[in-house]
Design an enzyme around this catalytic site. Sequence first.
Site, PDB file in Angstrom:
ATOM      1  N   THR A  43      11.775 -21.353  58.422  1.00  0.00           N
ATOM      2  CA  THR A  43      10.589 -21.845  58.088  1.00  0.00           C
ATOM      3  C   THR A  43       9.499 -21.326  59.274  1.00  0.00           C
ATOM      4  O   THR A  43       8.319 -21.340  58.835  1.00  0.00           O
ATOM      5  CB  THR A  43      10.484 -23.388  57.890  1.00  0.00           C
ATOM      6  N   ALA A  48       4.827 -16.104  56.116  1.00  0.00           N
ATOM      7  CA  ALA A  48       3.614 -17.374  55.748  1.00  0.00           C
ATOM      8  C   ALA A  48       2.735 -17.079  54.552  1.00  0.00           C
ATOM      9  O   ALA A  48       1.602 -17.418  54.390  1.00  0.00           O
ATOM     10  CB  ALA A  48       2.728 -17.583  56.852  1.00  0.00           C
ATOM     11  N   ILE A  49       3.531 -16.223  53.686  1.00  0.00           N
ATOM     12  CA  ILE A  49       2.610 -15.757  52.270  1.00  0.00           C
ATOM     13  C   ILE A  49       3.312 -16.734  51.028  1.00  0.00           C
ATOM     14  O   ILE A  49       4.249 -16.899  50.978  1.00  0.00           O
ATOM     15  CB  ILE A  49       2.747 -14.352  52.284  1.00  0.00           C
ATOM     16  N   HIS A  51       3.525 -16.107  47.753  1.00  0.00           N
ATOM     17  CA  HIS A  51       3.559 -14.833  46.822  1.00  0.00           C
ATOM     18  C   HIS A  51       3.128 -15.133  45.523  1.00  0.00           C
ATOM     19  O   HIS A  51       3.517 -16.217  44.879  1.00  0.00           O
ATOM     20  CB  HIS A  51       4.955 -14.074  46.751  1.00  0.00           C
ATOM     21  N   VAL A 174      25.799 -30.771  61.097  1.00  0.00           N
ATOM     22  CA  VAL A 174      26.681 -31.172  60.317  1.00  0.00           C
ATOM     23  C   VAL A 174      27.885 -30.081  60.563  1.00  0.00           C
ATOM     24  O   VAL A 174      27.570 -28.825  60.669  1.00  0.00           O
ATOM     25  CB  VAL A 174      26.150 -31.034  58.912  1.00  0.00           C
ATOM     26  N   LYS A 261       9.630  -5.927  50.960  1.00  0.00           N
ATOM     27  CA  LYS A 261       8.338  -5.976  50.296  1.00  0.00           C
ATOM     28  C   LYS A 261       7.431  -5.036  51.449  1.00  0.00           C
ATOM     29  O   LYS A 261       6.329  -4.652  51.190  1.00  0.00           O
ATOM     30  CB  LYS A 261       7.667  -7.191  50.224  1.00  0.00           C
ATOM     31  N   CYS A 418      -5.978 -27.053  75.772  1.00  0.00           N
ATOM     32  CA  CYS A 418      -5.695 -25.697  75.359  1.00  0.00           C
ATOM     33  C   CYS A 418      -6.985 -25.040  75.188  1.00  0.00           C
ATOM     34  O   CYS A 418      -7.649 -25.525  74.137  1.00  0.00           O
ATOM     35  CB  CYS A 418      -4.918 -25.797  74.314  1.00  0.00           C
ATOM     36  N   CYS A 420      -7.921 -21.578  74.682  1.00  0.00           N
ATOM     37  CA  CYS A 420      -7.903 -20.722  73.747  1.00  0.00           C
ATOM     38  C   CYS A 420      -8.231 -21.134  72.100  1.00  0.00           C
ATOM     39  O   CYS A 420      -8.919 -20.731  71.455  1.00  0.00           O
ATOM     40  CB  CYS A 420      -6.781 -19.792  73.771  1.00  0.00           C
ATOM     41  N   CYS A 455      -4.010 -16.742  75.947  1.00  0.00           N
ATOM     42  CA  CYS A 455      -3.296 -17.005  77.161  1.00  0.00           C
ATOM     43  C   CYS A 455      -1.914 -17.675  76.849  1.00  0.00           C
ATOM     44  O   CYS A 455      -1.165 -17.410  78.044  1.00  0.00           O
ATOM     45  CB  CYS A 455      -4.124 -17.907  77.993  1.00  0.00           C
TER      46      CYS A 455
END
Lengths: 497, 429
Positions: A43, A48-49, A51, A174, A261, A418, A420, A455
């Site tokens: 995950t 991260a698409i 489809h 498990v 793909k 943070c 950035c 950074c």
Amino acid sequence: MTSYDVIVIGAGVVGSMIARALARYRLRTLLLDKAADVGEGTTKANTAIVHAGYDAKPGTLKARLNLAGNAQYDRVCSELGVEFDRCGTYVVAASAEERISLDELYARGRQNGVPGMTLIDGAEMRRREPSVTPQAVGALYAATGGIVDPFGLCIAAAECAVLNGVELALETEVTGIVREGRRVAGVEIRKQMPGGNLAVQKLASRWVVIAAGLWADDLLHSAGLDGLSITPRKGEYYVLDRVAAGQVHTVLFPCPTAFSKGILVTRTIHGNVMLGPNSVSISDKDDLACTREGLDEVMQGALKLVPGLDRRQIIRTFAGLRATQRPTGRSNTGDFVIEVPREVDGLLLCGAIESPGLAAAPAIAAYVVDLLRGAGLTLVERPDYDPTRPVQPRFSHLSREEQQALIARDPRHGNIVCRCETVTEGEIVAACHAPIPARTYDALKRRTRLGTGRCQGGFDTPLAIEIMARELGVSPLDLTLKGGGSRLVTRQTKAVA
Amino acid sequence: MRNLRCDVLVIGSGPAGLAAAYQARECGARDVLVIERNAELGGILPQCIHNGFGVRVFQSDLTGPEYVARWARMAAEAGVRTLTRTMVLAIESSPDGARRRVIATSGADGMLAIEPTALVLAMGCRERPRGALAIPGLRPAGVYTAGTAQRLVNIEGYMPGERHVILGSGDIGMIMARRLTLEGARVEAMCEILPYVSGLRRNLVQCVMDYDIPLHLSTTVIDVAGRERVESVTIAQVDAAWRPIAGTERVLPCDTLLLSVGLIPENELSRAAGVMIDPVTGGPVVDQAGATSVPGVYAAGNVVHVYDLVDDVTASALRAGRSAAGCACCTLLAESCELPVTAGENVHHVVPQRVRLPLVPEEGATLELRVRQPVEKAVRVRLSADGDVLLNKRLRYVRPSEMIGLALQPEWNERLTSAGGLQVDVEEA
């Protein structure tokens, strides 16, 4: 012995979506994961698409659940407050030969029932994505394809499940599924106890759902069943700085091969550009190492699609593993294996959930619930089920007026930790006290985007350690990057090693 | 949102920011404000507890905190105002481009909108992270940049690890090699992909050689092992094209990999403000007074190009502070012309990239340059204007790690008025 109605093994996006789907009913459900956070496996490291659904062979579970899952994304992400953009995807043909394969993909997509597909020519492709290779002769546009925050979705689904009464146990491995004759009786777990001891325990459950990604076959074998053999297929990636985002607005695939793909160039939901993955079969399920050869292959592949990519904008590399079924597997059809094995009672297997597993996840969860119901699990809806979860404000996404109001409410939002990614102390504090608290630095990153910029945590790490230790009530010496022995600091200065 | 106005606004309170603010006040700017994101002034210097600061500026060998304390006191006495724990989020320009509004945030003051007459960029630089190098291997805990480790040790009081390998021979890496050794940790090796050390010679001697830390030149890290915490790194020698040479691999057991592989001027705000950036330095294109391509916006210190000595940072900031005050007080010469400066033979870059004429004695204009390749014998540094040699300076050696400064002489004004540009070359004598 504690007794559950359902134990879900694996808190990746599939397990977490299943847990959330079960949370709708009057059940005692336990979600288990051996990692220190949800979503620590496939995950957290994928493309991260979401489809559109033209890839899978017509008639397969993959095809059906991809399409159904994709269609649920707007609702699920809006309920859970997860970033999702149906930006559309392109498969780019760079030769006359490849152009022919677009027709095949298009036909397959039609057969699968994918809406919103169009074939466009090279000029139109370049008009829409000017950075695409001048060799492009055409493309398949899929309007329903999109990009999502995959770990955000997993965290949100698991949090929603927890808020609706599902129990979550992290750092709980498990070691085997316990059988009593034909019947699955529960699981045996191993848990790290305070003080460093390992505790072994049995947990009873009427149903056990295996959603353990790469380890689904090992767990199935522990229940005395075979028929599934997972061979990890590694994919390596580059992440580029946000300044590259102007170059790619959507998702650009090359024409697919028999194995994958292909290496694509995509904008991410967080505003970066991502390149990858390659596809290498390996044997070690923990081998997340990037290699020089693999990264070179990714860069060469990506440059074929977008020749103007700038290596100097690379800020991160990573590798993810696909839970691919071994080609020699007895029942291997190249499809997802989601079934209630006939040999035993009380076991449900989600196996070989490789791409498009993320897109299919909401539909997989619904399908699992249907299978459980069909196998005799009584499902009574809970009147108080809430499909949402509280969403913490993200400072960088707010207007100036909203930012002002947020700081007025909590001055810790005026303290940027943070720089950035513009993440505030207030956001870190909220993540440490969320329904599933961020207890590791990586968990904090996935919830806030802290340390994910150019950074790469150089400035924020010492500050984040201080804030997390304070909020979680632990010593900085106990804080880890990702659980286990991944300690961030080793001792105080002037102490003896 | 609170609205503020000031004559000169300085972003960053490191050595550059404080000196620029101090000098702006000294040169007549009435209202000078410095914004610092940290709780204390000084930028990165509070964590630089080693000595070597201020030898030229104060004729004293100070630590970073001592050096910055002096400047903080001088700035305060000069009437500079400071806002700590305040972070600039954006620099917005008016539609005609003539004015700027700086948006900042702090817990105490909420959102601020500050309209300065002149703006000084002094944001410094950041370290190049592992990801930018795409070092293969796993991603366990225990991989830090040298500056992050420095903050952990010197400010937070925690050790990043016990057995370190340092990749890169930048100054912070060398300083940390000594620091970690003094804290009882081990430094197994320092690896540098170049055939020479990239930091200062004095740090090599005092921080690496004096502590018997093995130094491997033309060597890089090709693998990182360890699932949870770093367990080892694999190093290998490289050829002239930086490719690992097969058969030279060595596995070094360690729990920490520190990176000292370069500093990058921090110019995201500058870019957003429309400031022209030099692709070679990564910093704004400036003139000798630190003026950028955007009128009223100046830059000083490591945001322009990375310095090796704080004294040079201070000098650049004094020049920028003076001209920012001039802008705020409208005393700058309206009529001037500019000469481009070219990096010639064995010169990596020259700052300023353009020289504004006429040169005036008070501004102390200086060309700052770095060579591409070290030359360990006598060289000549030649400054010429369209072939007309202005200066021919003999040096015993040149190294990329040591910046070379050339003072520009106002007496050259006449010779420069008709010139098309300046060029610097470094050649063997």
